[in-house]
Design an enzyme around this catalytic site. Structure first.
Site, mmCIF file in Angstrom:
data_model
loop_
_atom_site.group_PDB
_atom_site.id
_atom_site.type_symbol
_atom_site.label_atom_id
_atom_site.label_comp_id
_atom_site.label_asym_id
_atom_site.label_seq_id
_atom_site.Cartn_x
_atom_site.Cartn_y
_atom_site.Cartn_z
ATOM 1 N N THR A 1 0.984 -21.898 65.925
ATOM 2 C CA THR A 1 -0.288 -22.136 66.599
ATOM 3 C C THR A 1 -0.456 -23.595 67.108
ATOM 4 O O THR A 1 0.257 -24.339 66.138
ATOM 5 C CB THR A 1 -1.445 -21.656 65.636
ATOM 6 O OG1 THR A 1 -1.261 -22.533 64.357
ATOM 7 C CG2 THR A 1 -1.224 -20.478 65.184
ATOM 8 N N GLU B 1 -2.475 -15.281 65.314
ATOM 9 C CA GLU B 1 -2.283 -14.754 64.210
ATOM 10 C C GLU B 1 -2.215 -13.168 64.236
ATOM 11 O O GLU B 1 -2.112 -12.526 63.322
ATOM 12 C CB GLU B 1 -3.269 -15.077 63.257
ATOM 13 C CG GLU B 1 -3.175 -16.734 62.673
ATOM 14 C CD GLU B 1 -3.705 -17.639 63.691
ATOM 15 O OE1 GLU B 1 -3.925 -17.460 64.622
ATOM 16 O OE2 GLU B 1 -3.726 -19.045 63.089
ATOM 17 N N LYS C 1 -24.617 -27.032 60.919
ATOM 18 C CA LYS C 1 -25.395 -26.456 59.726
ATOM 19 C C LYS C 1 -26.438 -27.349 59.552
ATOM 20 O O LYS C 1 -26.358 -28.512 59.136
ATOM 21 C CB LYS C 1 -24.591 -26.277 58.307
ATOM 22 C CG LYS C 1 -23.349 -25.180 58.776
ATOM 23 C CD LYS C 1 -22.649 -24.655 57.575
ATOM 24 C CE LYS C 1 -21.689 -23.711 57.880
ATOM 25 N NZ LYS C 1 -20.565 -23.583 56.921
ATOM 26 N N TRP D 1 -27.555 -22.059 61.121
ATOM 27 C CA TRP D 1 -26.435 -22.114 61.854
ATOM 28 C C TRP D 1 -26.736 -22.409 63.316
ATOM 29 O O TRP D 1 -27.690 -21.645 64.028
ATOM 30 C CB TRP D 1 -25.549 -21.342 61.899
ATOM 31 C CG TRP D 1 -24.695 -21.105 60.603
ATOM 32 C CD1 TRP D 1 -24.934 -21.898 59.581
ATOM 33 C CD2 TRP D 1 -23.538 -20.097 60.158
ATOM 34 N NE1 TRP D 1 -24.074 -21.452 58.273
ATOM 35 C CE2 TRP D 1 -23.263 -20.603 59.013
ATOM 36 C CE3 TRP D 1 -22.917 -19.440 60.977
ATOM 37 C CZ2 TRP D 1 -22.155 -19.866 58.307
ATOM 38 C CZ3 TRP D 1 -21.877 -18.802 60.305
ATOM 39 C CH2 TRP D 1 -21.397 -18.853 59.173
HETATM 40 P P1 ADP Z 1 -4.062 -21.946 70.042
HETATM 41 O O1 ADP Z 1 -5.166 -22.171 70.980
HETATM 42 O O2 ADP Z 1 -4.331 -22.886 68.861
HETATM 43 O O3 ADP Z 1 -2.546 -21.588 70.638
HETATM 44 P P2 ADP Z 1 -4.608 -19.315 69.853
HETATM 45 O O4 ADP Z 1 -4.364 -19.106 71.242
HETATM 46 O O5 ADP Z 1 -4.248 -18.303 68.835
HETATM 47 O O6 ADP Z 1 -4.589 -20.691 69.299
HETATM 48 O O7 ADP Z 1 -6.203 -19.250 69.937
HETATM 49 C C1 ADP Z 1 -7.281 -18.381 69.239
HETATM 50 C C2 ADP Z 1 -8.809 -18.918 69.451
HETATM 51 O O8 ADP Z 1 -8.778 -19.095 70.918
HETATM 52 C C3 ADP Z 1 -9.488 -17.786 68.676
HETATM 53 O O9 ADP Z 1 -9.590 -17.951 67.517
HETATM 54 C C4 ADP Z 1 -10.965 -18.182 69.569
HETATM 55 O O10 ADP Z 1 -11.267 -19.167 69.036
HETATM 56 C C5 ADP Z 1 -10.268 -18.467 71.122
HETATM 57 N N1 ADP Z 1 -10.368 -17.415 71.876
HETATM 58 C C6 ADP Z 1 -9.605 -16.445 72.311
HETATM 59 N N2 ADP Z 1 -10.054 -15.727 73.272
HETATM 60 C C7 ADP Z 1 -11.398 -16.137 73.518
HETATM 61 C C8 ADP Z 1 -12.315 -15.672 74.192
HETATM 62 N N3 ADP Z 1 -12.082 -14.541 75.221
HETATM 63 N N4 ADP Z 1 -13.522 -16.427 74.231
HETATM 64 C C9 ADP Z 1 -13.859 -17.333 73.402
HETATM 65 N N5 ADP Z 1 -12.892 -18.003 72.704
HETATM 66 C C10 ADP Z 1 -11.314 -17.225 72.752
#
Ligand code: ADP
Length: 542
Positions: A185, A330, A439, A444
Site C-alpha cells: 500500500t 488490503e 472530532k 464527528w
Molecule cells: P493506496 O491509495 O494507499 O494505494 P488503496 O488503493 O488501497 O491505497 O486505497 C484504499 C482507500 O481508497 C480506501 O480505504 C478509501 O479511503 C479510498 N477509496 C477507494 N475507493 C473509493 C471510492 N470509490 N470513494 C472514496 N474513497 C475510495
C-alpha cells in the site's frame, strides 16, 4: 460428516489454462512500450507465460521466491502475472510512482530476487541499484533490438530469456493457500506495508468479480483496465478477464485522453475501469474533439469518490453506465460496487444519482459493519456513521513480515480506516478516513463533505480540510484552498457559499490559501503532510 466433493486447489495457473483452452483465439491487445500496438491471443499468452516460468526456474527461482515487476499494463506484464505465480513464486508488483527511496525500501523488504522492468524504469532502477544488493538479476521487458545501454548489473533481455525455453511445461499443483502475489500500500503514514495474496483469495475474488451484480465481466466483453497492474492487480481484472475469456486491451503508458480514446474506440471496448482523474482527462478529450463512445457499455470508477458531475456526464452525454466501486489493497480490492436494485428502476434520475454517488453495496463474500470508537456496532440506517470494519476470504489477516503488528480483532474484523454509513440494502457511503475526521466536542465532522462543498464553488480548484487543535472543542476544521488561476477569491466569500449546505457547527473556523496541495503516489490528498505544515496554526476562534 465431510462432503465428498474433490478438493482440487484453486490456482492462478488454471485461469490462463482455461482461457488458452476455451478462448484460445481471443485477443490480448497492448500498447507496447516500444511504440506499436501488439496483438496476440490467450493461447499465446499461456505459451509465453510457461516459457517465462521455465526461464525463471533456470535462473534459480524457487517456490515462494519474490519476483518483482516495474511495468505498465501490457502483454509482457500479463505473462509475469501467470508465469511467476503459476510456477509458485510470488509476483511483487512495484508501483513505479513511489519515491525511489520507497521503491528501494519495498524491494529490500520483500527480498525481491529478480526485477523485471519495462524500458521506462531502467533509469529509475539504475539510480537505486546500489541499494538493491540482494537482487540477483534484472530482466528488461523488451527484445534485443531495444535493449538499452545500462549500468544495471546482471541484465537479461526478456525476449532472449523466453526464446531459449521450449515452453513444454506443466503448471505445478500445490496448496491453494500458497502466496501468489504481493502488493504494497502506498503508505500515507509510515513505511509502505505489503499485502500478500494467495491463489485461493485471488480466485475467490475473481469468481465474485465476474458475477452479474459485481463487475459482471463475461466473454462478450472487451475490457480495458486503465487502473495499473501495479495497483492491486488492476483491481483483479488481469485475472477475471482470463476467467471469463473477455478480450483484454492493455493501454501501456498511454493514459492521456487521445491514447485512451484510440484504444476504446478502435478495439470496441465495452467496459473500462480507473480512478476519477483519468476519466476527467478522457471526458475533456471527448468534449474538445467532439467524440463519442458508441461501443462502451459501462465504466467502473473507484480509488476515490466519483464526482456526481462525472457520473451524469458519462451517463447522459455518452450513454455509458457508471459503476462506482470501493475497495482497498488490503481487500484484493473489491468491497462494494454500486449496482442498482430492482426497486430503484422507476425512481427519478436524481434519486438514482444519489444512490450512485455512494460507494456501492456490499458484495457477497465480504462481511461489513460500522462501529463507534468503543467498538459497538452502529445501526444500518444510512445515517449513522462510524469505523468501517470488514472481513472475508479476500481480506488481509496481517501485513507482510507482521509489519504494523496485529491488524484484525479476535473475530477477524479489519479496520479499513474509512468512516462510512451503511444501510439496510448494504449500500455503503464513505464520509471520511478515520484519521481525517474532525472530532469537535465529541461529535464527528466529515472533512470530505466540507471539501466536496467547497470545490463546488467555481473559483476553487482544490480543497482540503484538516482538524486544528482547539482549547474548547478539541478540534475545529480549517479549510485549505487552491484558487483557480487568476482568481482572487477570499475566505468570507467561500464560507458564505457553504452556508446552509451543512449544519452551522460544521462550518470551518477559518480559510487559508496555498499554491498546491500535496498528493500521494495514487493521487490522494496527503493530510498528514498538511497537518505537519499547519501544526502551529492558530484559529481565530481559539
Ligand atoms: P493506496 O491509495 O494507499 O494505494 P488503496 O488503493 O488501497 O491505497 O486505497 C484504499 C482507500 O481508497 C480506501 O480505504 C478509501 O479511503 C479510498 N477509496 C477507494 N475507493 C473509493 C471510492 N470509490 N470513494 C472514496 N474513497 C475510495
Amino acid at each position: 460428516m465431510l462432503g465428498q466433493m474433490q478438493d482440487r486447489p484453486l490456482l492462478i495457473s488454471s485461469l490462463i489454462e482455461f482461457a488458452a483452452l476455451y478462448h484460445g483465439d481471443v485477443e490480448v491487445v497492448s500498447r507496447s512500450v516500444e511504440g506499436p500496438i501488439h496483438r496476440y491471443t490467450y493461447a499465446d499468452a499461456q505459451q509465453r507465460s510457461k516459457q517465462l516460468a521455465q526461464g525463471l526456474i533456470g535462473m534459480g527461482i524457487e517456490m515462494g521466491d519474490r519476483v518483482a515487476t516495474l511495468a505498465w499494463n501490457g502483454y509482457r506484464h500479463l505473462e509475469c502475472y501467470y508465469g511467476v505465480s503459476g510456477m509458485g513464486a510470488v509476483l511483487h508488483t512495484i508501483n513505479p510512482r513511489l519515491f525511489p527511496e520507497q521503491i528501494a525500501y519495498i524491494a529490500n523488504h520483500a527480498d525481491d530476487r529478480i526485477i523485471l522492468t519495462d524500458l521506462t524504469f531502467v533509469p529509475l532502477l539504475e539510480a537505486i541499484a546500489d541499494q538493491l544488493a540482494e537482487v540477483a538479476a534484472f530482466v528488461i521487458l523488451t527484445d534485443r533490438d531495444h535493449m538499452p545501454e545500462t549500468t544495471l548489473p546482471n541484465v537479461h533481455c526478456y525476449e532472449e530469456l523466453l526464446a531459449a525455453q521450449q515452453g513444454d511445461y506443466a503448471w505445478p499443483s500445490f496448496d491453494e493457500k500458497t502466496a501468489s502475489s504481493l502488493c504494497y500500500t502506498s503508505g500515507t503514514t509510515g513505511n509502505p506495508k505489503g499485502v500478500l495474496y494467495s491463489h485461493r483469495s485471488t480466485l475467490l475474488h475473481s469468481f465474485s468479480s465476474t458475477s452479474r451484480d459485481v463487475l459482471g465481466l463475461h466473454s462478450g466483453d472487451t475490457v480495458l483496465p486503465v487502473v495499473p497492474m501495479f495497483h492491486v492487480n488492476s483491481w483483479g481484472i488481469a485475472y477475471t478477464a482470463a476467467m471469463c475469456g473477455a478480450k483484454l486491451v492493455l493501454p501501456g503508458m498511454g493514459m492521456d485522453g487521445a491514447s485512451l480514446f484510440e484504444l476504446l474506440d478502435g478495439e470496441k471496448v465495452t467496459i473500462s475501469a480507473g480512478v476519477p482523474t483519468v476519466w476527467l482527462m478522457l471526458l475533456q478529450y471527448l468534449r474538445d474533439n467532439d467524440k463519442k463512445l458508441p461501443h462502451m457499455d459501462r465504466t467502473v470508477i473507484g480509488g476515490s469518490a466519483a464526482p456526481a458531475t462525472m457520473i451524469e456526464t458519462f451517463e447522459n452525454d455518452y450513454d455509458v453506465t457508471v459503476v462506482h466501486a470501493w475497495g482497498m489493497t488490503e481487500m484484493s480490492p473489491l468491497g462494494t460496487i454500486c449496482t442498482m436494485k430492482p426497486k430503484m428502476a422507476d425512481w427519478s434520475y436524481d434519486d438514482r444519482l444519489a444512490v450512485k454517488r455512494k460507494q456501492g453495496r456490499t458484495v457477497y463474500g465480504v462481511d461489513m459493519k460500522i462501529t463507534d470508537d468503543d467498538g459497538n456496532e452502529l445501526p444500518r440506517d444510512g445515517k449513522a456513521f462510524g469505523h468501517l470494519m470488514v472481513r472475508g476470504p479476500w481480506v488481509t489477516s496481517g501485513y507482510f513480515k507482521a509489519e504494523g503488528g496485529t491488524v484484525i480483532d479476535d473475530d477477524d474484523w479489519f479496520d479499513t480506516g474509512d468512516v462510512s454509513t451503511l444501510d439496510r440494502d448494504g449500500y455503503m457511503q464513505i464520509t471520511d478516513r478515520s484519521k481525517d475526521v474532525i472530532k469537535s466536542g465529541g461529535e464527528w465532522i466529515s472533512s470530505i463533505e466540507l471539501e466536496n462543498i467547497a470545490v463546488g464553488h467555481g473559483e476553487v480548484a482544490e480543497a482540503a480540510v484538516i482538524g486544528i487543535a482547539h482549547p474548547k472543542w478539541d478540534e475545529r476544521p480549517l479549510l485549505i484552498i487552491v484558487r483557480n488561476e487568476g482568481s482572487a477569491i477570499e475566505g468570507p466569500e467561500i464560507l458564505e457559499f457553504m452556508k446552509g449546505k451543512i449544519a452551522t457547527w460544521w462550518m470551518p473556523d477559518d480559510v487559508t490559501f496555498v499554491d498546491e496541495i500535496p498528493h500521494t503516489a495514487t493521487g490522494k490528498i496527503q493530510k498528514l503532510v498538511l497537518r505537519e505544515q499547519f501544526a502551529d496554526y492558530k484559529l481565530p476562534t481559539a
